[in-house]
Motif scaffolding. Structure first.
Motif, PDB file in Angstrom:
ATOM      1  N   ASN A 149       0.811  -1.226   0.000  1.00  0.00           N
ATOM      2  CA  ASN A 149       0.000   0.000   0.000  1.00  0.00           C
ATOM      3  C   ASN A 149       0.842   1.274   0.000  1.00  0.00           C
ATOM      4  OD1 ASN A 149       0.852  -0.019   2.686  1.00  0.00           O
ATOM      5  ND2 ASN A 149      -1.139  -0.683   3.473  1.00  0.00           N
ATOM      6  N   LEU A 162      -0.095   3.970  -2.724  1.00  0.00           N
ATOM      7  CA  LEU A 162      -0.481   5.324  -2.312  1.00  0.00           C
ATOM      8  C   LEU A 162       0.371   6.363  -3.041  1.00  0.00           C
ATOM      9  CD1 LEU A 162      -0.913   4.741   1.531  1.00  0.00           C
ATOM     10  CD2 LEU A 162      -2.721   5.460  -0.034  1.00  0.00           C
ATOM     11  N   ILE A 175     -10.851   7.598   5.365  1.00  0.00           N
ATOM     12  CA  ILE A 175      -9.912   6.474   5.404  1.00  0.00           C
ATOM     13  C   ILE A 175     -10.197   5.641   6.640  1.00  0.00           C
ATOM     14  CG2 ILE A 175      -7.486   5.795   5.620  1.00  0.00           C
ATOM     15  CD1 ILE A 175      -6.782   8.481   4.253  1.00  0.00           C
ATOM     16  N   LEU A 213      -8.505   2.171   8.412  1.00  0.00           N
ATOM     17  CA  LEU A 213      -7.446   1.178   8.305  1.00  0.00           C
ATOM     18  C   LEU A 213      -7.376   0.343   9.572  1.00  0.00           C
ATOM     19  CD1 LEU A 213      -3.938   2.816   8.788  1.00  0.00           C
ATOM     20  CD2 LEU A 213      -6.022   4.155   8.900  1.00  0.00           C
ATOM     21  N   ARG A 225       3.262   5.143   6.092  1.00  0.00           N
ATOM     22  CA  ARG A 225       1.947   5.038   5.477  1.00  0.00           C
ATOM     23  C   ARG A 225       1.005   6.132   5.955  1.00  0.00           C
ATOM     24  NH1 ARG A 225       4.787   0.780   5.179  1.00  0.00           N
ATOM     25  NH2 ARG A 225       4.433  -0.829   3.580  1.00  0.00           N
ATOM     26  N   LEU A 226       1.082   6.491   7.213  1.00  0.00           N
ATOM     27  CA  LEU A 226       0.217   7.556   7.737  1.00  0.00           C
ATOM     28  C   LEU A 226       0.560   8.911   7.109  1.00  0.00           C
ATOM     29  CD1 LEU A 226       0.013   6.488  11.485  1.00  0.00           C
ATOM     30  CD2 LEU A 226      -1.882   6.539   9.847  1.00  0.00           C
ATOM     31  N   GLU A 270       1.538   9.309   4.036  1.00  0.00           N
ATOM     32  CA  GLU A 270       0.893   9.262   2.721  1.00  0.00           C
ATOM     33  C   GLU A 270      -0.623   9.366   2.828  1.00  0.00           C
ATOM     34  OE1 GLU A 270       2.392   9.455  -0.188  1.00  0.00           O
ATOM     35  OE2 GLU A 270       4.278   9.585   0.911  1.00  0.00           O
ATOM     36  N   LEU A 271      -1.189   8.741   3.838  1.00  0.00           N
ATOM     37  CA  LEU A 271      -2.643   8.811   4.023  1.00  0.00           C
ATOM     38  C   LEU A 271      -3.084  10.237   4.337  1.00  0.00           C
ATOM     39  CD1 LEU A 271      -3.199   5.498   6.016  1.00  0.00           C
ATOM     40  CD2 LEU A 271      -3.822   5.951   3.639  1.00  0.00           C
ATOM     41  N   HIS A 272      -2.283  10.948   5.111  1.00  0.00           N
ATOM     42  CA  HIS A 272      -2.579  12.355   5.386  1.00  0.00           C
ATOM     43  C   HIS A 272      -2.547  13.164   4.084  1.00  0.00           C
ATOM     44  CE1 HIS A 272      -1.594  16.526   6.637  1.00  0.00           C
ATOM     45  NE2 HIS A 272      -2.421  16.252   7.647  1.00  0.00           N
ATOM     46  N   LEU A 300      -5.755  12.612   1.869  1.00  0.00           N
ATOM     47  CA  LEU A 300      -7.031  12.953   2.489  1.00  0.00           C
ATOM     48  C   LEU A 300      -7.433  14.390   2.162  1.00  0.00           C
ATOM     49  CD1 LEU A 300      -9.051  11.494   4.398  1.00  0.00           C
ATOM     50  CD2 LEU A 300      -7.853  12.583   6.305  1.00  0.00           C
ATOM     51  N   LEU A 314      -9.923  10.227   9.251  1.00  0.00           N
ATOM     52  CA  LEU A 314      -9.233   8.944   9.281  1.00  0.00           C
ATOM     53  C   LEU A 314      -9.591   8.205  10.558  1.00  0.00           C
ATOM     54  CD1 LEU A 314      -5.675   7.937   8.329  1.00  0.00           C
ATOM     55  CD2 LEU A 314      -6.316   7.686  10.737  1.00  0.00           C
ATOM     56  N   PRO A 332      -6.580   0.961   3.140  1.00  0.00           N
ATOM     57  CA  PRO A 332      -5.276   0.529   2.635  1.00  0.00           C
ATOM     58  C   PRO A 332      -4.822  -0.837   3.141  1.00  0.00           C
ATOM     59  CG  PRO A 332      -4.986   2.115   4.392  1.00  0.00           C
ATOM     60  CD  PRO A 332      -6.456   1.995   4.177  1.00  0.00           C
TER      61      PRO A 332
END
Length: 553
Positions: free
Chosen positions: A9, A13, A25, A27, A107-108, A110-112, A115, A121, A329
Motif C-alpha cells: 500500500n 499510495l 480512510i 485502516l 503510510r500515515l 501518505e494517508l494524510h 485525504l 481517518l 489501505p
C-alpha cells in the motif's frame, strides 16, 4: 473510481492516489499482538527478514526494509515526524515494535497527503501498540485534529491469568482539519433502556413514550419566559424550550404530559416510534465481533480478523456522504469496501495478498452481483501470461492464491506469503464444493496449482489424491501448457457421472493460465450458492437512508 489494488500500500499510495482525493480512510493494520512484549521489544538488529504481512500470520520484523524506511522518514518526512521517529528508535530500539511503527509512520504520512481537507481517518488497533500510534497520529495530523478514541467491546468476558480480560479494541478518529465532515448519528436503544424509560402508553396507537423536559435551564425575559397554561418557568429558574405558539400546538396534539402532582411542571412526550436512538458516544457496546455468539448474521467469511459490517457502516455513515470516496489501505477480507458499496460510496481497497483480493471479488459478487472489469477495476493482478510468470517467479504462493481465484476455488493449506511457510496440503491447494446428491450431499473437486515443472507423474499423483480423499473431480492448474502425455494420462482417469444432472464430467481436468485468462472454465455440476470459493457473504439489503445508524463515538 471503485478499484482494488494488489501490492504494497505504500507504493500504491505514492504511485496511484492523488493528493487530497479521499474523503474517508479506515485502516485496520495487521499486528501480531499475541506475541509477548519480551519478544516485541527484543532487539533484532542485523536480522535478515524484512517487514512482512501474510494472510493470517501478521508480523513485522526489523530488517533491510524497515531500516530503509526509517532512513527515508528521517530524511524526507515532516520535521516533527522525523524527530519523533528518531526519538522512538533511541527509546525502543531496533525490534518488531519499532519496525511496525516505522512502517505505519510512512503510510500515515501518505494517508494524510491523500485525504481531503474535510476528510477523516479512523485507525483500528488493539491496546498493544495504540499508545505509540496515537503519538504518531498527533505528529502527522496535529493534536488539535484528534477527535475521539473509540472503545469497541468486541467480545464477551475472557478468563485471563493475572490480568484483566482483554475484550476491547481501540479506534482513533482524526480529521485533517477543523472543518471536517460529520453526520449526527445514533445507535439503537438497548432493551433494558427501553424498558426503563419508555414505560408510558396512552393507548392511542402512538405506542410507548417517556417524558422529558419541555423547559431549558436559565431564565429568559422574552416569550419563552412568560406564563403558559398557568405555569411560570422562571419560578424554577428555567424557560420554555419552545415558543408559546408551538407549546399550544404540542398540547393540541396531546404531546404534553400533565403530571398529577400539584404544581409539577408539564413535560414533553417522547415516543419510541419517533426516537432516533442514543446520540453517538465513544463506547461501542452493541456490535459484537464475528466470533462472538449471536453475531454471525450470515456474513462471516471465516477470516480471523474480520470486522462486522455494522461497525464499518456506522463509521462510514458518520464521516462521509453518498458519492464520497472511502479508502481502506489494509483491506483484508473487504468489510470496509462492502460497507462503502452498500451505502453508496465510491471506494478504494488495497491489500498485499492475492488471497485477500480474491476474497474481495467473491464478496462483491455474492453481495452485490459486481464483476471485475465491468463494475470495478482490479489493478496489480496478472493480465497476461508474462505477468503470471513474473508473479510465479516472485512468490509462488501468491501465484497459487491468484490462480485459485480464477476458478473461484477455496484455498487450502498454510498461510504462504513471503515467509515461505506453508502448511501440509497433502497434495491439495484448493477445493470447490458442489451439491450432486438428490439428498443434498456435498461432493468435492480438488485443485492443485503448479507453477513449475509438470509431467504425467503429476497427473498420477492427482489421481491418488482423489482416491485418498474420496473426491469426485481433480483440477490441475498449470502455468505452462500440459504435455501430450499429461493429457493422455488425464483421459485415462475416466469421467464423473452426475446423477442429478445426468451428465458426465472429466474426472481429471487440466487448465493452463493462458486458457483461464481467455475465459476457460472448469466443468462441474452447477455449484450452489452455499458452496462457493469462500464462505458466501450474505446478500446486501438495500439501504433506504431513512435512518443514520449510530456510531458509538
Amino acid at each position: 473510481m471503485n478499484t482494488l489494488y494488489y501490492g504494497d500500500n505504500l507504493n500504491i499510495l505514492r504511485d496511484h492516489i492523488r493528493d487530497e482525493s479521499v474523503d474517508l480512510i479506515y485502516l485496520d493494520p495487521p499486528f501480531n499482538s499475541n506475541r509477548s512484549y519480551n519478544v516485541l521489544f527484543k532487539d533484532e538488529s542485523g536480522a535478515s527478514s524484512d517487514a512482512q504481512i501474510t494472510a493470517f500470520d501478521d508480523s513485522w520484523h526489523w530488517g533491510r526494509m524497515a531500516e530503509d524506511t526509517y532512513q527515508d522518514l528521517i530524511e524526507h518526512a515532516p520535521m516533527n515526524v522525523s524527530n519523533l521517529i528518531g526519538a522512538l528508535r533511541q527509546f525502543i530500539g531496533a525490534n518488531q515494535m519499532m519496525a511496525y511503527l516505522v512502517m505505519m509512520a510512512a503510510r500515515l504520512v501518505e494517508l494524510h497527503r491523500v485525504l481531503k481537507p474535510t476528510g477523516s481517518l479512523y485507525l483500528h488497533c488493539d491496546p498493544t501498540a495504540s499508545h505509540y500510534l496515537k503519538i504518531l497520529l498527533d505528529m502527522i495530523f496535529g493534536p488539535a485534529n484528534y477527535r475521539s478514541e473509540v472503545i469497541w467491546k468486541r467480545t464477551h468476558s475472557h478468563n485471563s491469568a493475572k490480568r484483566y480480560g482483554p475484550v476491547h479494541d481501540v479506534i482513533f478518529f482524526y480529521s485533517k482539519s477543523e472543518n471536517y465532515f460529520w453526520n449526527n448519528v445514533y445507535q439503537d436503544y438497548s432493551e433494558e433502556y427501553k424498558e426503563q424509560f419508555f414505560k408510558f402508553d396512552d393507548g392511542d396507537g402512538r405506542g410507548v413514550y417517556w417524558t422529558g423536559d419541555i423547559t431549558g435551564s436559565g431564565i429568559r425575559h422574552g416569550e419563552t419566559g412568560q406564563m403558559w397554561m398557568g405555569f411560570n418557568p422562571t419560578s424554577k429558574g428555567r424557560h420554555w424550550a419552545y415558543p408559546l405558539s408551538v407549546l399550544d400546538e404540542l398540547n393540541t396534539e396531546k404531546r404534553v404530559f400533565w403530571p398529577k402532582t400539584p404544581g409539577a411542571m408539564p413535560k414533553l412526550k417522547r415516543y419510541l416510534s419517533e426516537a432516533k436512538g442514543i446520540p453517538a458516544q465513544d463506547l461501542i457496546l452493541d456490535v459484537n465481533s464475528m466470533v462472538t455468539m449471536g453475531n454471525n448474521k450470515g456474513e462471516s467469511l471465516g477470516y480471523p480478523t474480520q470486522k462486522p459490517l455494522e461497525l464499518l457502516e456506522r463509521i462510514i455513515s458518520a464521516s462521509s456522504n453518498p458519492g464520497d470516496v472511502v479508502l481502506d489501505p489494509f483491506s483484508g477480507c473487504g468489510t470496509c469496501i462492502a460497507a462503502a458499496q452498500k451505502l453508496g460510496r465510491q471506494w478504494i481497497g488495497i491489500d498485499i495478498t492475492h488471497l485477500a483480493i480474491a476474497m474481495h471479488k467473491s464478496r462483491l459478487k455474492d453481495m452485490y452481483h459486481l464483476e471485475p472489469g465491468k463494475d470495478y477495476q482490479v489493478i496489480g493482478e496478472p493480465e497476461d501470461l508474462q505477468g503470471a510468470r513474473q508473479l510465479a517467479h516472485d512468490d509462488r504462493y501468491q501465484f497459487q492464491w491468484w490462480a485459485l481465484s480464477l476458478i473461484e476455488a477455496r484455498p487450502q493449506g498454510g498461510t504462504g506469503g513471503k515467509t515461505g511457510k506453508k502448511g501440509s496440503d497433502r497434495g491439495i491447494d484448493g477445493s470447490i464444493n458442489f451439491l450432486d446428491d438428490r439428498k443434498g450431499g456435498v461432493s468435492h473437486a480438488l485443485v492443485q496449482v503448479k507453477s513449475g515443472h509438470v509431467g504425467s507423474a503429476t497427473i498420477r499423483d492427482l489421481k491418488g489424491t482423489l482416491e485418498r480423499e474420496n473426491a469426485a473431480v481433480g483440477i490441475l492448474i498449470t502455468l505452462e501448457p500440459p504435455t501430450r502425455e499429461m493429457e493422455i494420462e488425464a483421459v485415462t482417469a475416466g469421467s464423473y457421472h452426475s446423477d442429478v444432472w445426468d451428465k458426465d464430467y472429466p474426472r481429471i481436468q487440466i487448465l493452463n493460465i493462458e486458457q483461464l485468462l481467455a475465459g476457460a472454465e472448469v466443468k462441474l455440476p452447477q455449484t450452489p450458492s452455499n458452496a462457493t470459493a469462500f464462505k458466501q457473504a450474505e446478500k446486501a439489503k438495500k439501504d433506504d437512508g431513512s435512518r443514520q445508524q449510530g456510531l458509538g463515538i
